[in-house]
Scaffold this motif. Structure first.
Motif, PDB file in Angstrom:
ATOM      1  N   PHE A 136       0.944  -5.052  -0.646  1.00 37.36           N
ATOM      2  CA  PHE A 136       0.585  -6.471  -0.701  1.00 37.36           C
ATOM      3  C   PHE A 136       1.815  -7.358  -0.565  1.00 37.36           C
ATOM      4  O   PHE A 136       1.822  -8.311   0.231  1.00 37.36           O
ATOM      5  N   ALA A 160      -0.612  -0.162  -3.737  1.00 40.41           N
ATOM      6  CA  ALA A 160      -1.286  -1.424  -3.425  1.00 40.41           C
ATOM      7  C   ALA A 160      -0.356  -2.610  -3.628  1.00 40.41           C
ATOM      8  O   ALA A 160      -0.311  -3.535  -2.808  1.00 40.41           O
ATOM      9  N   VAL A 218       1.310  -8.742   3.011  1.00 42.62           N
ATOM     10  CA  VAL A 218       0.390  -9.871   2.821  1.00 42.62           C
ATOM     11  C   VAL A 218       1.105 -11.096   2.262  1.00 42.62           C
ATOM     12  O   VAL A 218       0.970 -12.207   2.801  1.00 42.62           O
ATOM     13  N   ALA A 219       1.861 -10.936   1.193  1.00 38.14           N
ATOM     14  CA  ALA A 219       2.488 -12.070   0.520  1.00 38.14           C
ATOM     15  C   ALA A 219       3.359 -12.925   1.437  1.00 38.14           C
ATOM     16  O   ALA A 219       3.319 -14.164   1.332  1.00 38.14           O
ATOM     17  N   LEU A 268      -5.790  -6.760 -10.474  1.00 40.53           N
ATOM     18  CA  LEU A 268      -5.353  -5.483  -9.908  1.00 40.53           C
ATOM     19  C   LEU A 268      -6.063  -4.315 -10.577  1.00 40.53           C
ATOM     20  O   LEU A 268      -6.443  -3.342  -9.919  1.00 40.53           O
TER      21      LEU A 268
END
Length: 381
Positions: free
Chosen positions: A9, A5, A13-14, A326
């Protein structure tokens, strides 16, 4: 799941969460590295792949920085722990070793540590490893290799086996009670002081390596380093063994019921919440500051102690805050799901008990209509 994950991310995503020249330069490179080496991180191979530069040992960055140590731990768990455990519990399944299996395991552990220390010395000399790059002069060939970092792991494994022996077997419990009676309190205190002294000698004298006449310390070069070459060889050869030994002699008296204050401090319930978050904080503790700095840097950075301490506080608290998120979103649900699956797999099959009604096999097949039911009743009469 947690590692995957975090990797996903900060890969997908970041990079889209902000926009600036510094941000784009940094995260474009990060995404490119992730696209190349995500599998190396995820399968605990990133301390070997990508291969470092033979000249200086610097390796290209992978996807999640700092996770090379997860690879080291996994490799020692797979290749070293089973050997030591097989020797301790089963004497390698050899009859001549059954009576001395624990001594054989201890001897094997000492031999593995000696080999590791020897390889650290050999690598330091052959690769010209100095203290630089804020870590080690040869990151790939020395700093991240499992055979260099093995001593603390092996000593911790051996201490765990000793503690298990003290608490799970009658002979071990008697042996622990005997040692507890015979070991004077001053010896435990002396071991505690020795442990702290070794730890301090490993940490604080490093500052003298950068104590030179030059305005800029030798970070990326060995020129004018504050230590002699022989001093660096000795330090790099023994530091991991000394660190593990210091922790070994610190914890050993607590296994015997000594150093009650230390036991209460290290085993206090206050650490339980942080213990649940440590893994997540470890995974993001480099990427979170990276995201924060690249989104706020606008001026030239000048060092100041208070500013550095403030940034350290922000990074530490922030890492644990996001680690808590998280844990709630990924780690705890994944752990519960794994527990449910493993419980259902490992649960023994339920054996049904026979009852007085069950042998009536024919009777259980009858009776689908009232007429058939009446016929069966009349026959029974």
């Amino acid at each position: 799941p947690t590692f995957a994950a975090v990797l996903f991310f900060f890969w997908k995503v970041a990079p889209s969460l902000s926009s600036s020249p510094i941000w784009k330069l940094n995260w474009d490179q990060h995404s490119e590295d992730c696209a190349k080496y995500w599998w190396s991180d995820l399968f605990f191979m990133n301390n070997f792949i990508p291969v470092g530069n033979p000249a200086d040992g610097l390796a290209p960055t992978t996807c999640v920085g700092g996770t090379w140590y997860l690879a080291v731990d996994m490799q020692l768990y797979i290749f070293v722990a089973p050997v030591v455990l097989a020797a301790w519990h089963h004497g390698f399944y050899l009859k001549p070793l059954q009576g001395v299996r624990k001594s054989a395991s201890t001897a094997l552990s000492c031999a593995l540590i000696a080999v590791s220390v020897g390889l650290a010395a050999y690598t330091t000399v052959k690769r010209d490893v100095w203290l630089q790059y804020f870590g080690e002069g040869n990151f790939y060939y020395y700093y991240v290799k499992p055979w260099i970092r093995a001593p603390p792991y092996i000593l911790g494994l051996l201490l765990g086996l000793i503690f298990h022996d003290f608490t799970s077997e009658d002979k071990g419990q008697k042996r622990m009670a005997f040692l507890k009676r015979q070991l004077p309190s001053w010896v435990s205190v002396a071991l505690f002081g020795l442990s702290l002294s070794i730890l301090c000698l490993l940490v604080f004298p490093i500052s003298t390596y950068y104590d030179t006449d030059h305005e800029i310390p030798p970070i990326t070069t060995t020129h004018s380093a504050g230590w002699s070459r022989d001093s660096v060889i000795v330090y790099n050869t023994f530091k991991f063994f000394a660190w593990g030994l210091a922790l070994f002699i610190l914890v050993l008296p607590t296994c015997l019921g000594k150093l009650g204050l230390v036991t209460e401090l290290l085993g206090g319930h206050i650490w339980a919440p942080l213990a649940k978050l440590t893994y997540g904080a470890y995974l993001i503790h480099m990427l979170y500051p990276q995201a924060l700095l690249t989104s706020t840097d606008a001026t030239t950075f000048y060092y100041h102690t208070s500013h550095t301490l403030g940034m350290w506080l922000v990074f530490t608290v922030g890492s644990y805050f996001w680690a808590a998120i998280l844990w709630l979103v990924v780690e705890c649900p994944a752990g519960n799901l794994q527990k449910m699956v493993m419980t259902s797999i490992m649960r023994p099959p339920v054996k049904r008990k026979l009852t007085d009604a069950q042998p009536l096999n024919n009777a259980s097949k009858i009776i689908r209509s009232p007429r058939a039911f009446n016929a069966a009743a009349n026959n029974n009469l």
